[in-house]
Motif scaffolding. Structure first.
Motif, PDB file in Angstrom:
ATOM      1  N   MET A  51       0.465  -1.189   0.108  1.00 15.17           N
ATOM      2  CA  MET A  51       0.005  -0.613  -0.419  1.00 15.17           C
ATOM      3  C   MET A  51       1.181   0.996  -0.464  1.00 15.17           C
ATOM      4  SD  MET A  51      -2.540   0.816  -0.482  1.00 15.17           S
ATOM      5  CE  MET A  51      -4.631   0.256   0.459  1.00 15.17           C
ATOM      6  N   PHE A  52      -0.116   2.378  -1.093  1.00 11.79           N
ATOM      7  CA  PHE A  52       1.474   2.843  -0.718  1.00 11.79           C
ATOM      8  C   PHE A  52       0.898   4.689  -0.138  1.00 11.79           C
ATOM      9  CE2 PHE A  52       1.241   1.586  -4.903  1.00 11.79           C
ATOM     10  CZ  PHE A  52       2.602   1.438  -5.399  1.00 11.79           C
ATOM     11  N   ASP A  53       1.795   5.431   0.545  1.00  5.21           N
ATOM     12  CA  ASP A  53       0.982   6.759   1.886  1.00  5.21           C
ATOM     13  C   ASP A  53       0.703   7.807   0.501  1.00  5.21           C
ATOM     14  OD1 ASP A  53       2.880   8.344   0.373  1.00  5.21           O
ATOM     15  OD2 ASP A  53       4.633   7.787   1.460  1.00  5.21           O
ATOM     16  N   MET A  54      -0.603   8.412   1.232  1.00  4.95           N
ATOM     17  CA  MET A  54      -1.021   9.398   0.440  1.00  4.95           C
ATOM     18  C   MET A  54      -0.277  10.383  -0.407  1.00  4.95           C
ATOM     19  SD  MET A  54      -4.028  10.287   3.522  1.00  4.95           S
ATOM     20  CE  MET A  54      -3.978  12.029   2.745  1.00  4.95           C
ATOM     21  N   ALA A  55       0.817  10.554  -0.110  1.00  2.00           N
ATOM     22  CA  ALA A  55       1.314  11.607  -1.018  1.00  2.00           C
ATOM     23  C   ALA A  55       2.131  10.647  -2.051  1.00  2.00           C
ATOM     24  CB  ALA A  55       3.050  12.148  -0.373  1.00  2.00           C
ATOM     25  N   THR A 106       0.574   7.837  -3.233  1.00  2.00           N
ATOM     26  CA  THR A 106      -1.212   7.683  -4.451  1.00  2.00           C
ATOM     27  C   THR A 106      -1.274   9.109  -5.369  1.00  2.00           C
ATOM     28  OG1 THR A 106      -1.924   6.564  -2.258  1.00  2.00           O
ATOM     29  CG2 THR A 106      -3.082   7.320  -4.184  1.00  2.00           C
ATOM     30  N   ALA A 107      -1.044  10.031  -5.096  1.00  2.00           N
ATOM     31  CA  ALA A 107      -1.195  11.470  -5.079  1.00  2.00           C
ATOM     32  C   ALA A 107      -0.594  11.293  -7.067  1.00  2.00           C
ATOM     33  CB  ALA A 107      -1.462  12.805  -4.202  1.00  2.00           C
ATOM     34  N   ILE A 112      -0.015  11.308 -12.444  1.00  2.00           N
ATOM     35  CA  ILE A 112       0.762  11.065 -13.576  1.00  2.00           C
ATOM     36  C   ILE A 112      -0.143  10.329 -14.807  1.00  2.00           C
ATOM     37  CG2 ILE A 112       2.222   9.316 -14.281  1.00  2.00           C
ATOM     38  CD1 ILE A 112       4.566  10.478 -11.465  1.00  2.00           C
ATOM     39  N   LEU A 113      -1.010   9.353 -13.791  1.00  2.09           N
ATOM     40  CA  LEU A 113      -1.869   8.988 -14.765  1.00  2.09           C
ATOM     41  C   LEU A 113      -2.464   9.605 -15.326  1.00  2.09           C
ATOM     42  CD1 LEU A 113      -3.154   6.467 -15.641  1.00  2.09           C
ATOM     43  CD2 LEU A 113      -4.994   6.814 -14.067  1.00  2.09           C
ATOM     44  N   SER A 129      10.148   8.392  -9.305  1.00  2.00           N
ATOM     45  CA  SER A 129      10.723   9.223  -9.682  1.00  2.00           C
ATOM     46  C   SER A 129       9.645   9.951 -10.606  1.00  2.00           C
ATOM     47  CB  SER A 129      11.782   9.377 -10.231  1.00  2.00           C
ATOM     48  OG  SER A 129      11.929   9.046 -12.165  1.00  2.00           O
ATOM     49  N   PRO A 130       9.101  10.729 -10.942  1.00  2.00           N
ATOM     50  CA  PRO A 130       7.818  11.695 -11.774  1.00  2.00           C
ATOM     51  C   PRO A 130       8.537  11.840 -13.258  1.00  2.00           C
ATOM     52  CG  PRO A 130       8.581  13.153 -10.082  1.00  2.00           C
ATOM     53  CD  PRO A 130       9.355  12.470  -9.267  1.00  2.00           C
TER      54      PRO A 130
END
Length: 66
Positions: free
Chosen positions: A1-5, A7-8, A13-14, A46-47
Motif C-alpha cells: 500500500m502506498f502513502d497518501m503522497a 498515491t497522489a 501522473i496517470l 521518480s515522476p
C-alpha cells in the motif's frame, strides 16, 4: 500500500499521461494505470521515470480499433 503522497503522485501522473485519452477508453487507462503501479511497486518513484513507464504503456494500450 502506498502513502497518501505517493498515491497522489501516481494519480497525477496517470492523468497527465492519459490527458489525450477519452474517459470512455477504460481499457487503455486501466492498462496504463497497472503499468505505473507495477513500476511504483518495484521502487520507481521518480515522476519522470513513472511518466516514461506510462507513455510506454500507452503506446501499447488496447484500443477499440486494434
Amino acid at each position: 500500500m502506498f502513502d497518501m503522497a505517493t498515491t497522489a503522485l501516481l494519480r497525477t501522473i496517470l492523468d497527465e499521461v492519459c490527458e489525450s485519452v477519452s474517459d470512455r477508453e477504460t481499457g487503455a487507462r486501466a492498462h496504463v494505470a497497472s503499468k505505473i503501479l507495477e513500476a511504483a511497486t518495484r521502487g520507481e518513484i521518480s515522476p519522470e521515470g513513472l511518466k516514461q513507464v506510462g507513455r510506454d504503456a500507452l503506446s501499447h494500450a488496447p484500443t477499440m480499433w486494434r
